[in-house]
Design a protein around this motif. Structure first.
Motif, mmCIF file in Angstrom:
data_model
loop_
_atom_site.group_PDB
_atom_site.id
_atom_site.type_symbol
_atom_site.label_atom_id
_atom_site.label_comp_id
_atom_site.label_asym_id
_atom_site.label_seq_id
_atom_site.Cartn_x
_atom_site.Cartn_y
_atom_site.Cartn_z
ATOM 1 N N SER A 21 0.884 -1.281 0.013
ATOM 2 C CA SER A 21 0.034 -0.101 0.246
ATOM 3 C C SER A 21 0.795 1.292 0.005
ATOM 4 O O SER A 21 0.115 1.980 -0.132
ATOM 5 N N TYR A 22 2.088 1.055 0.121
ATOM 6 C CA TYR A 22 3.177 2.358 0.272
ATOM 7 C C TYR A 22 3.566 2.676 -1.201
ATOM 8 O O TYR A 22 3.760 2.018 -2.071
ATOM 9 N N HIS A 23 4.022 3.994 -1.164
ATOM 10 C CA HIS A 23 4.816 4.232 -2.575
ATOM 11 C C HIS A 23 5.944 3.923 -2.612
ATOM 12 O O HIS A 23 6.636 3.490 -1.828
ATOM 13 N N HIS A 24 6.342 3.954 -4.028
ATOM 14 C CA HIS A 24 7.619 3.580 -4.493
ATOM 15 C C HIS A 24 8.583 4.657 -3.818
ATOM 16 O O HIS A 24 8.495 5.689 -3.360
ATOM 17 N N ASP A 25 9.751 3.910 -3.396
ATOM 18 C CA ASP A 25 11.111 4.801 -3.187
ATOM 19 C C ASP A 25 10.644 5.892 -1.904
ATOM 20 O O ASP A 25 10.965 6.951 -1.887
ATOM 21 N N THR A 26 10.388 5.074 -0.817
ATOM 22 C CA THR A 26 10.030 5.656 0.311
ATOM 23 C C THR A 26 10.926 5.856 1.505
ATOM 24 O O THR A 26 11.447 6.667 1.990
ATOM 25 N N PHE A 27 11.582 4.397 1.544
ATOM 26 C CA PHE A 27 12.468 4.321 2.857
ATOM 27 C C PHE A 27 14.057 4.363 2.477
ATOM 28 O O PHE A 27 14.322 3.981 1.499
ATOM 29 N N ASN A 28 14.641 5.040 3.292
ATOM 30 C CA ASN A 28 16.122 5.250 3.319
ATOM 31 C C ASN A 28 16.693 4.081 3.490
ATOM 32 O O ASN A 28 17.921 3.442 3.034
#
Length: 286
Positions: A21-28
């Motif tokens: 459910s999360y967007h692409h390219d979110t977490f470092n």
């Protein structure tokens, strides 16, 4: 439908469904998590698909972001399961990650009668994957270890060329500290945190604490898709990083939240963990 992330929260549910459910390219950084592999422990009966997890983590990780996973192999009928190796090849060849490094997490294995027929296991692997060519952040200074011969001179630098010849050695002064290399020694790093011991498979809080310092800056977003006893979340909170924790077990979500509420870790000054403490008894406070 994609949803924006609410920071500094623990979400109870299936990590695959939540990550989807999360967007692409979110977490470092996804650090350091340990999936329920090879049925080595009883995680309230939960199992997991490492291939599907890898695909979702690759999608939600920012370019230059890092995913670090603690894993080991069960011995079945005298042979290692090779889960760690199969997962590494799958995530790199089929999903798109690069293997930045395979670190050895050194610990003290338990002796027992069974080990008369095999070597005692004093390690686990920490597989460090990167999305793209190299990590966006890489700072070893916070985790450097003391050199016992600091200030002395050593003769070194006699590297061997491709033609087989060696270059001349030279004298070098030994620095006060050095990089820990690829063997991270946590053999004497037991946390002795009673609340944390309500989870069947933990590792020292210092492991995620070290990874967060190396691969992120303040304000970056850290993900733990299987937050378990909350070690990564507590470390992220202490180091002023945003975080998202996920676990399918309500019991473990509650455990992680309690550790966050009371910042129960030995990574900060003034840490106290006496048995009489209301929040450090072996059972989870109600």
């Amino acid at each position: 439908m994609r949803y924006h992330i609410i920071m500094n929260k623990i979400i109870c549910g299936d990590a695959l469904e939540i990550l989807e459910s999360y967007h692409h390219d979110t977490f470092n950084l996804t650090t350091v998590f340990s999936p329920p592999y090879d049925a080595l422990c009883d995680y309230n009966g939960f199992t997991f698909d490492l291939n599907k997890l890898g695909k979702q983590l690759f999608r939600v990780t920012k370019p230059g972001g890092v995913v670090a996973m603690v894993i080991q192999d069960q011995t079945i009928k005298g042979h290692k399961s090779l889960t760690s190796f199969r997962t590494t090849i799958d995530w790199c060849d089929n999903i798109g990650f690069g293997l930045f490094e395979c670190l050895i997490y050194k610990k003290n294995g338990k002796d027992g009668a069974w080990w008369k027929r095999r070597f005692r296991v004093d390690h686990e692997y920490i597989l460090v994957f990167v999305k793209g060519q190299k990590p966006n952040v890489f700072n070893k200074d916070p985790i450097k270890i003391p050199c016992i011969h600091a200030g002395k001179n050593m003769t070194s630098g006699a590297n061997r060329n491709k033609d087989g010849l060696t270059v001349s050695s030279r004298k070098m002064k030994i620095n006060p500290t050095k990089c820990p290399g690829t063997i991270w020694d946590y053999a004497n790093g037991g946390d002795k945190i009673w609340l944390k011991r309500n989870h069947p498979a933990t590792y020292p809080d210092k492991i995620p604490h070290d990874f967060i310092q190396v691969f992120t800056n303040k304000g970056d977003i850290v993900l733990d898709p299987m937050c378990g006893s909350g070690s990564t979340l507590v470390a992220a909170d202490i180091l002023v990083r945003s975080f998202v924790g996920i676990d399918i077990s309500q019991e473990y979500c509650d455990l992680s939240q309690k550790r966050l509420d009371y910042k129960q870790t030995n990574l900060v000054d003034g840490f106290k963990n006496i048995k009489e403490d209301k929040y450090s008894k072996p059972s989870i406070p109600q």
